[in-house]
Each structure stands twice: as structure tokens, then as C-alpha cells.
Design a protein around this motif. Structure first.
Motif, PDB file in Angstrom:
ATOM      1  N   ALA A 114      25.697 -33.831  73.210  1.00  0.00           N
ATOM      2  CA  ALA A 114      25.765 -33.205  74.546  1.00  0.00           C
ATOM      3  C   ALA A 114      25.640 -34.271  75.639  1.00  0.00           C
ATOM      4  N   MET A 115      24.773 -35.262  75.421  1.00  0.00           N
ATOM      5  CA  MET A 115      24.605 -36.315  76.437  1.00  0.00           C
ATOM      6  C   MET A 115      25.867 -37.177  76.544  1.00  0.00           C
ATOM      7  N   VAL A 116      26.463 -37.494  75.410  1.00  0.00           N
ATOM      8  CA  VAL A 116      27.705 -38.281  75.444  1.00  0.00           C
ATOM      9  C   VAL A 116      28.788 -37.489  76.178  1.00  0.00           C
ATOM     10  N   ALA A 117      28.872 -36.190  75.870  1.00  0.00           N
ATOM     11  CA  ALA A 117      29.891 -35.352  76.525  1.00  0.00           C
ATOM     12  C   ALA A 117      29.640 -35.273  78.029  1.00  0.00           C
ATOM     13  N   ALA A 118      28.380 -35.124  78.421  1.00  0.00           N
ATOM     14  CA  ALA A 118      28.069 -35.003  79.865  1.00  0.00           C
ATOM     15  C   ALA A 118      28.474 -36.275  80.603  1.00  0.00           C
ATOM     16  N   CYS A 119      28.186 -37.434  80.015  1.00  0.00           N
ATOM     17  CA  CYS A 119      28.543 -38.696  80.694  1.00  0.00           C
ATOM     18  C   CYS A 119      30.052 -38.901  80.689  1.00  0.00           C
ATOM     19  N   ASP A 120      30.724 -38.512  79.595  1.00  0.00           N
ATOM     20  CA  ASP A 120      32.188 -38.597  79.562  1.00  0.00           C
ATOM     21  C   ASP A 120      32.789 -37.734  80.658  1.00  0.00           C
ATOM     22  N   GLN A 121      32.294 -36.485  80.738  1.00  0.00           N
ATOM     23  CA  GLN A 121      32.851 -35.561  81.738  1.00  0.00           C
ATOM     24  C   GLN A 121      32.629 -36.074  83.156  1.00  0.00           C
ATOM     25  N   ALA A 122      31.489 -36.722  83.375  1.00  0.00           N
ATOM     26  CA  ALA A 122      31.194 -37.247  84.715  1.00  0.00           C
ATOM     27  C   ALA A 122      31.850 -38.609  84.941  1.00  0.00           C
ATOM     28  N   GLY A 123      32.384 -39.187  83.871  1.00  0.00           N
ATOM     29  CA  GLY A 123      33.034 -40.508  83.988  1.00  0.00           C
ATOM     30  C   GLY A 123      32.035 -41.616  84.273  1.00  0.00           C
ATOM     31  N   VAL A 124      30.799 -41.473  83.750  1.00  0.00           N
ATOM     32  CA  VAL A 124      29.802 -42.533  83.988  1.00  0.00           C
ATOM     33  C   VAL A 124      29.469 -43.245  82.674  1.00  0.00           C
ATOM     34  N   PRO A 125      29.266 -44.575  82.734  1.00  0.00           N
ATOM     35  CA  PRO A 125      28.888 -45.318  81.530  1.00  0.00           C
ATOM     36  C   PRO A 125      27.521 -44.879  81.020  1.00  0.00           C
ATOM     37  N   LEU A 126      27.373 -44.928  79.695  1.00  0.00           N
ATOM     38  CA  LEU A 126      26.108 -44.561  79.051  1.00  0.00           C
ATOM     39  C   LEU A 126      25.822 -45.578  77.956  1.00  0.00           C
ATOM     40  N   MET A 127      24.671 -46.213  78.036  1.00  0.00           N
ATOM     41  CA  MET A 127      24.271 -47.157  76.981  1.00  0.00           C
ATOM     42  C   MET A 127      22.917 -46.751  76.419  1.00  0.00           C
ATOM     43  N   VAL A 128      22.804 -46.759  75.109  1.00  0.00           N
ATOM     44  CA  VAL A 128      21.494 -46.561  74.489  1.00  0.00           C
ATOM     45  C   VAL A 128      20.831 -47.935  74.382  1.00  0.00           C
ATOM     46  N   HIS A 129      19.549 -47.968  74.771  1.00  0.00           N
ATOM     47  CA  HIS A 129      18.799 -49.232  74.769  1.00  0.00           C
ATOM     48  C   HIS A 129      18.388 -49.530  73.329  1.00  0.00           C
ATOM     49  N   GLU A 130      19.400 -49.745  72.471  1.00  0.00           N
ATOM     50  CA  GLU A 130      19.177 -50.074  71.057  1.00  0.00           C
ATOM     51  C   GLU A 130      19.194 -51.592  70.970  1.00  0.00           C
ATOM     52  N   ASN A 131      18.010 -52.194  71.095  1.00  0.00           N
ATOM     53  CA  ASN A 131      17.918 -53.621  71.394  1.00  0.00           C
ATOM     54  C   ASN A 131      17.799 -54.542  70.189  1.00  0.00           C
ATOM     55  N   PHE A 132      17.421 -54.000  69.000  1.00  0.00           N
ATOM     56  CA  PHE A 132      17.105 -54.931  67.905  1.00  0.00           C
ATOM     57  C   PHE A 132      18.278 -55.860  67.568  1.00  0.00           C
ATOM     58  N   ARG A 133      19.500 -55.318  67.585  1.00  0.00           N
ATOM     59  CA  ARG A 133      20.648 -56.165  67.224  1.00  0.00           C
ATOM     60  C   ARG A 133      20.858 -57.291  68.241  1.00  0.00           C
ATOM     61  N   TRP A 134      20.197 -57.195  69.393  1.00  0.00           N
ATOM     62  CA  TRP A 134      20.335 -58.222  70.430  1.00  0.00           C
ATOM     63  C   TRP A 134      19.316 -59.355  70.291  1.00  0.00           C
ATOM     64  N   GLN A 135      18.491 -59.310  69.245  1.00  0.00           N
ATOM     65  CA  GLN A 135      17.564 -60.432  69.021  1.00  0.00           C
ATOM     66  C   GLN A 135      18.381 -61.674  68.661  1.00  0.00           C
TER      67      GLN A 135
END
Ligand code: NAD
Ligand code: 89V
Length: 366
Positions: A114-135
Motif C-alpha cells: 500500500a505504501m509503494v502504491a501510494a508513493c507511485d500514485q503521488a509520483g514521489v520517490p520512496l526509499m527504505v532506510h535498509e542500510n546494512f548493504r551500505w557498510q
């Protein structure tokens, strides 16, 4: 602002959730000269005031809707725990504001979709702060595989074993009926996806060793990736090692032309036909880093820099909401497999999602 960024747009953010982890976000934002947190929000006014004072931020709100309507923001950074995510993300989407959301993105696949759909419909970027792979150490492993230093990988292990007391900083973790897979395994599964690609099927076992907590604190997951790689993801908060390694993730990969090992204390060893190459991939020396969190803190800075680059360039973040649905599906599949004692095909979970009449996506979960 350094010379390179002089004249570059400065992105204005509002952060919601001034709890345990938010200080890492806020310190990292202070290190990014093309971003600035101009407003804070927390339902707990004491925490809000204390955080505002600590970081020199004066515009304070106890209500996220009030912050969104009063401030002119380029993005919001949601650092609350999962139960509030859907409400806060949808609120930001309806206000047309780009959104970062902490992990775990959601407690159900239905909410995440639902959150992905809401951001798609609004045309706004959405990022999950999934940080471990960024170590830095995990990025170095990713680069080595991408550069073909050990040839095509066919087997991997991504392992996190500790007895660190996470409950004193995050007491809610002791009360959650789902613990290690939802909170920590989610990072380790995401690293497995990052290194070996998406997953076709998995089977898992979970158990609880610590009688004082509600959820499972040990999980072992066998994954078959679409790439053909077999990997093992294992995590434990019940492992009393000679050397406590929190929060290090250890990695082993065997490839057609060599092997790679990321061992304790960020020792990366790559062995191939040219010999054995060793390097230490330590976290960056940040002025605000505090032991033993340095690697996580470095990854927070890296993911937030990536977000600003994506806002500037219009590219989709590596851990976008859409990307994170796949990691979250692995979490659901792990619980399902452990509960029913069977192998779970990821497609079968994805196919359980149906579009309801309001246009939002829903799925059977848990
Ligand atoms: P916390 O409980 O210490 O802080 C959350 C704060 O959010 C609280 O101050 C609470 O009052 C506020 N809040 C909740 N709902 C709100 C709402 N609707 N409006 C305004 N304020 C609201 O939690 P934490 O330990 O800081 O964890 C936050 C998130 O960060 C969790 O999802 C956790 O999993 C994640 N986390 C990530 C890492 C990592 O390395 N990625 C590490 C630790 C925590
Ligand atoms: O990532 C997290 O949410 C944390 C920790 C790294 C301590 O497990 O709970």
C-alpha cells in the motif's frame, strides 16, 4: 559547503521519530552539506525538545501532519518503529513529499504494498532506510563479486551471530512476537539479495533460546537464488562467542575461480589464480561514531548520501520501496517456512497479492 558542492541545491528535510536510532540519521545529515534537517517531529514532546536542542533544530512538531503543512520540505525521513510507518508514509505521499522510511518497512506485505502504491500514485520517490548493504565492508564484497574476482559465485553464507544486549537500547524488541528475522534477519537477507540476486525459494528454521523475550532469537535460512547460487543466511542473538562481534556480518563466497571471506574485524580475503589478496575494510572514522556501532553509523551516512544523489539525479534508490518489497517477502517466507516446516517459493507469496477495489494492493500475510 565544500567547493565541489558550492551552488548545489540544498535539500530540506523533516525528520519524524526522535528515538534511539534517530541521532545516527541526524549526525549523518549534518555531514551531508547538500542536505539539512529543518524540522523535527515526535509525538513525545520531551524527546522532541531534547533532540531539537542537541542538534540545533528549532522547528518542532508533535504531529507529522502539522509539520507537513507548515514546512516546505523536499523530503521526510521517517525514523519511527514499524507500526506507524504506513500512516506516516501515506501522509507524506498525499502531501507530495519524497519519503525515506526506516526498516522494517512494514509488519505486513499488505501495508508495504500500500505504501509503494501510494508513493507511485503521488509520483514521489520512496526509499527504505535498509542500510546494512551500505557498510563499506559489504560494498567491498559486492564490488569484488561484480568485478569477477572469484568468477561466478555458486555458494555463499551471510552470517550474524552475537549475544549483544540489543534490548537495553531498543526495549520493544524484547516484546515483539517476531524478533530476529523481522529486525535483524531482514538486513542479512537484504545483503544476500544484494550479493546473489533475487530468491526463487527458501526453507528456514527458527528458535528462541533467551526465555526472557517473546520472539525468536535464532534463525537459519537456506536460499536458492534465481542466479543459481545457494546461500545460507544465519543469525543469532544467543551466540556467546569468545570475541563478541556485534554488529559485524561475516561473509563466505565460493566462486568458479576463487573464494572470498569477510572475517572478524573487517578482514577481507580474496583467493584466486593470482594468489591471495588481503585487506582491512574498516568503517570510516566519523567524529560522531561510537563503539560498537561504527559500521552501522558509516552505512547510515552512505545511504543518506545515496538518497540525496537520487533526489538530485531523479534515479530510483537502490533500496526503494519497490526493491524492499522483495526483502520483506523473504522475511514473510522465512516465518512461513519455519512455521509450516516446508520450502516456500517466493512467487507463491507474490501471487497472493491482489488488487482490491480501492486500488491499493493487499496480500495474505503472517
Ligand atoms: P524508538 O522507539 O526509540 O523511537 C521511535 C520514536 O518515534 C519515539 O520517540 C516515538 O515517540 C516516535 N513516534 C512513533 N510514532 C510516531 C508518530 N506517529 N508521530 C511522531 N512520532 C512518533 O525506536 P528506535 O529504536 O529509534 O527505532 C526506530 C526505527 O529504526 C525502528 O524501525 C528500528 O527497527 C530502526 N532501527 C534501525 C537500525 C538500523 O541499523 N537500520 C538500528 C536501530 C533501529
Ligand atoms: O538494525 C536494527 O534495527 C537494530 C540492530 C542492528 C541492533 O539489530 O535493531
Amino acid at each position: 559547503m565544500n567547493a565541489k558542492n558550492a551552488g548545489a541545491k540544498r535539500f530540506r528535510g523533516g525528520l519524524t521519530g526522535c528515538g534511539f536510532f534517530s541521532r545516527n540519521h541526524l549526525h549523518a545529515w549534518q555531514d551531508i552539506d547538500t542536505a539539512e534537517i529543518v524540522a523535527l517531529c515526535d509525538a513525545d514532546s520531551e524527546r522532541l525538545q531534547a533532540t531539537g536542542q542537541a542538534f540545533g533544530i528549532e522547528r518542532l512538531y508533535t504531529d507529522a501532519a502539522a509539520m507537513l503543512s507548515a514546512e516546505k520540505l523536499d523530503f521526510v525521513d521517517i525514523a519511527t518503529t514499524a507500526p506507524s510507518h504506513r500512516l506516516l508514509v501515506e501522509m507524506a505521499a498525499h502531501a507530495g513529499v519524497a519519503t525515506i522510511c526506516q526498516k522494517p518497512f512494514a509488519l505486513t506485505l499488505a501495508d508495504a504494498r500500500a505504501m509503494v502504491a501510494a508513493c507511485d500514485q503521488a509520483g514521489v520517490p520512496l526509499m527504505v532506510h535498509e542500510n546494512f548493504r551500505w557498510q563499506p565492508a559489504i560494498q567491498a564484497v559486492g564490488r569484488a563479486l561484480q568485478d569477477g574476482l572469484i568468477g561466478a559465485p555458486f555458494w555463499g553464507r551471510v552470517s550474524f551471530r552475537s549475544a549483544f544486549d540489543v534490548f537495553s537500547g531498543q526495549p520493544y524488541l524484547a516484546r515483539n512476537e517476531r524478533f530476529i528475522v523481522e529486525d535483524l534477519g531482514i538486513h542479512v537477507l537484504d545483503i544476500a539479495r544484494f550479493l546473489f540476486g533475487d530468491v526463487e525459494r527458501l526453507s528456514a528454521t527458527t528458535s528462541r533460546v533467551n526465555p526472557a523475550i517473546a520472539g525468536e532469537d535464532v534463525a537459519t535460512i537456506l536460499l536458492t537464488h534465481e542466479s543459481g547460487v545457494t546461500s545460507v543466511v544465519d543469525c543469532s542473538y544467543a551466540s556467546r562467542r569468545v570475541q563478541e562481534l556485534f554488529p559485524q556480518t561475516l561473509i563466505e563466497v565460493d566462486g568458479a575461480d576463487g573464494t572470498l571471506r569477510l572475517s572478524a574485524d573487517y578482514q577481507l580475503e580474496i583467493h584466486n589464480r593470482d594468489g591471495t589478496h588481503r585487506q582491512t575494510v574498516t568503517p570510516p572514522p566519523l567524529a560522531w561514531a561510537s563503539a560498537p556501532w561504527e559500521a552501522i553509523q558509516g552505512s547510515v551516512l552512505n545511504i543518506q548520501r545515496h538518497w540525496i544523489e537520487c533526489l538530485r539525479n531523479g534515479c530510483e534508490p537502490a533500496t526503494s520501496g519497490r526493491d524492499n518489497l522483495k526483502t520483506l517477502t523473504l522475511v514473510e517466507a522465512t516465518y512461513l517456512s519455519a512455521r509450516e516446516g516446508r520450502t516456500v517459493t517466493l512467487k507463491s507469496l507474490e501471487e497472493e497479492a491482489t488488487v482490491d477495489t480501492s486500488g491499493s494492493l493487499s496480500a495474505v500475510s503472517r
